[in-house]
Motif scaffolding. Structure first.
Motif, PDB file in Angstrom:
ATOM      1  N   ASP A   1       0.705  -1.242  -0.249  1.00 41.23           N
ATOM      2  CA  ASP A   1      -0.127   0.365  -0.110  1.00 41.23           C
ATOM      3  C   ASP A   1       0.933   1.386  -0.618  1.00 41.23           C
ATOM      4  N   ASN A   2       2.136   0.812  -0.947  1.00 44.05           N
ATOM      5  CA  ASN A   2       2.920   2.466  -0.856  1.00 44.05           C
ATOM      6  C   ASN A   2       3.592   2.951   0.192  1.00 44.05           C
ATOM      7  N   MET A   3       3.357   1.502   0.882  1.00 45.68           N
ATOM      8  CA  MET A   3       4.323   1.872   1.960  1.00 45.68           C
ATOM      9  C   MET A   3       5.309   1.307   2.554  1.00 45.68           C
ATOM     10  N   VAL A   4       6.460   1.115   3.271  1.00 46.15           N
ATOM     11  CA  VAL A   4       7.552   0.951   3.723  1.00 46.15           C
ATOM     12  C   VAL A   4       7.518  -0.005   4.989  1.00 46.15           C
ATOM     13  N   PHE A   5       7.958  -1.202   5.293  1.00 44.05           N
ATOM     14  CA  PHE A   5       8.154  -2.292   6.116  1.00 44.05           C
ATOM     15  C   PHE A   5       9.300  -2.864   6.369  1.00 44.05           C
ATOM     16  N   VAL A   6       9.711  -2.601   7.707  1.00 47.97           N
ATOM     17  CA  VAL A   6      10.780  -3.617   7.437  1.00 47.97           C
ATOM     18  C   VAL A   6      10.689  -4.348   8.807  1.00 47.97           C
ATOM     19  N   LYS A   7      11.374  -5.755   8.738  1.00 43.93           N
ATOM     20  CA  LYS A   7      11.150  -6.704   9.911  1.00 43.93           C
ATOM     21  C   LYS A   7      11.749  -5.914  11.285  1.00 43.93           C
ATOM     22  N   LYS A   8      10.918  -6.302  12.512  1.00 43.63           N
ATOM     23  CA  LYS A   8      11.169  -6.202  13.944  1.00 43.63           C
ATOM     24  C   LYS A   8      12.596  -6.561  14.480  1.00 43.63           C
ATOM     25  N   LEU A   9      13.877  -6.631  14.027  1.00 46.07           N
ATOM     26  CA  LEU A   9      14.944  -7.159  14.378  1.00 46.07           C
ATOM     27  C   LEU A   9      15.631  -6.496  15.520  1.00 46.07           C
ATOM     28  N   ASP A  10      16.093  -7.218  16.088  1.00 44.68           N
ATOM     29  CA  ASP A  10      17.302  -6.170  17.166  1.00 44.68           C
ATOM     30  C   ASP A  10      18.504  -5.186  17.469  1.00 44.68           C
ATOM     31  N   CYS A  11      18.899  -5.901  16.041  1.00 44.14           N
ATOM     32  CA  CYS A  11      19.882  -4.885  15.543  1.00 44.14           C
ATOM     33  C   CYS A  11      19.099  -3.298  14.601  1.00 44.14           C
ATOM     34  N   ILE A  12      18.232  -3.639  15.029  1.00 41.32           N
ATOM     35  CA  ILE A  12      17.597  -1.923  14.511  1.00 41.32           C
ATOM     36  C   ILE A  12      16.681  -1.655  15.598  1.00 41.32           C
TER      37      ILE A  12
ATOM     38  N   TYR B   1       5.804  -5.109  11.563  1.00 44.72           N
ATOM     39  CA  TYR B   1       6.608  -4.536  11.152  1.00 44.72           C
ATOM     40  C   TYR B   1       6.876  -3.131  11.914  1.00 44.72           C
ATOM     41  N   TYR B   2       8.001  -2.859  11.439  1.00 45.10           N
ATOM     42  CA  TYR B   2       7.689  -0.886  11.295  1.00 45.10           C
ATOM     43  C   TYR B   2       7.740  -0.904  10.370  1.00 45.10           C
ATOM     44  N   ILE B   3       7.445   0.662  10.539  1.00 43.27           N
ATOM     45  CA  ILE B   3       6.986   1.575   9.191  1.00 43.27           C
ATOM     46  C   ILE B   3       8.916   2.697   9.265  1.00 43.27           C
ATOM     47  N   LEU B   4       8.966   2.289   7.517  1.00 45.42           N
ATOM     48  CA  LEU B   4      10.376   2.664   7.316  1.00 45.42           C
ATOM     49  C   LEU B   4       9.772   4.400   6.768  1.00 45.42           C
ATOM     50  N   ASP B   5      10.516   5.799   7.059  1.00 45.81           N
ATOM     51  CA  ASP B   5      10.706   6.716   6.769  1.00 45.81           C
ATOM     52  C   ASP B   5      11.036   6.597   5.551  1.00 45.81           C
ATOM     53  N   ILE B   6      10.765   6.134   4.339  1.00 50.96           N
ATOM     54  CA  ILE B   6      11.936   5.990   3.078  1.00 50.96           C
ATOM     55  C   ILE B   6      11.569   7.313   2.731  1.00 50.96           C
TER      56      ILE B   6
END
Length: 113
Positions: free
Chosen positions: A45-56, A75-80
């Motif tokens: 839906d024109n949103m960028v998601f990244v997996k919830k990883l400990d490293c970030i 997921y986290y939503i990334l401010d692309i």
């Protein structure tokens, strides 16, 4: 819900250019962006998601979270739009994301006589 546009995918890829070898693949009407053959960004839906990883987790603690599709994990939503931050997140994630194993194709069953 509407599918992500190709123009948006190309924008996303442009925003993280320089992070590694980039490619994207359409999956179920949405897209996965791969960096060095690792699935890193999920675009729905024109949103960028990244997996919830400990490293970030520390870097993303101010970010919103969401569900890219029904039944998905959060997921986290990334401010692309923030290109430098997006590249930093991708580069931080890369060592912790593995290249998916190729799936074996099932052989068609042979008719028994």
């Amino acid at each position: 819900m509407m599918a992500s546009s190709l123009e948006f995918i190309e924008y996303v890829v442009g925003q993280v250019e320089g992070s590694g070898l980039l490619r994207y693949r359409k999956m179920f009407g949405e897209y996965m962006v791969y960096v060095d053959d690792k699935p890193v960004l999920l675009v729905c839906d024109n949103m960028v998601f990244v997996k919830k990883l400990d490293c970030i987790a520390e870097k993303m603690k101010q970010s919103q979270s969401g569900f890219p599709y029904q039944g998905a994990k959060e997921y986290y939503i990334l401010d692309i739009d923030n290109s430098a931050f997006s590249r930093e997140i991708v580069e931080t994630m890369l060592p912790f994301v593995s290249v998916p194993k190729p799936r074996k194709r099932k052989e068609p069953k042979k008719a028994e006589k």
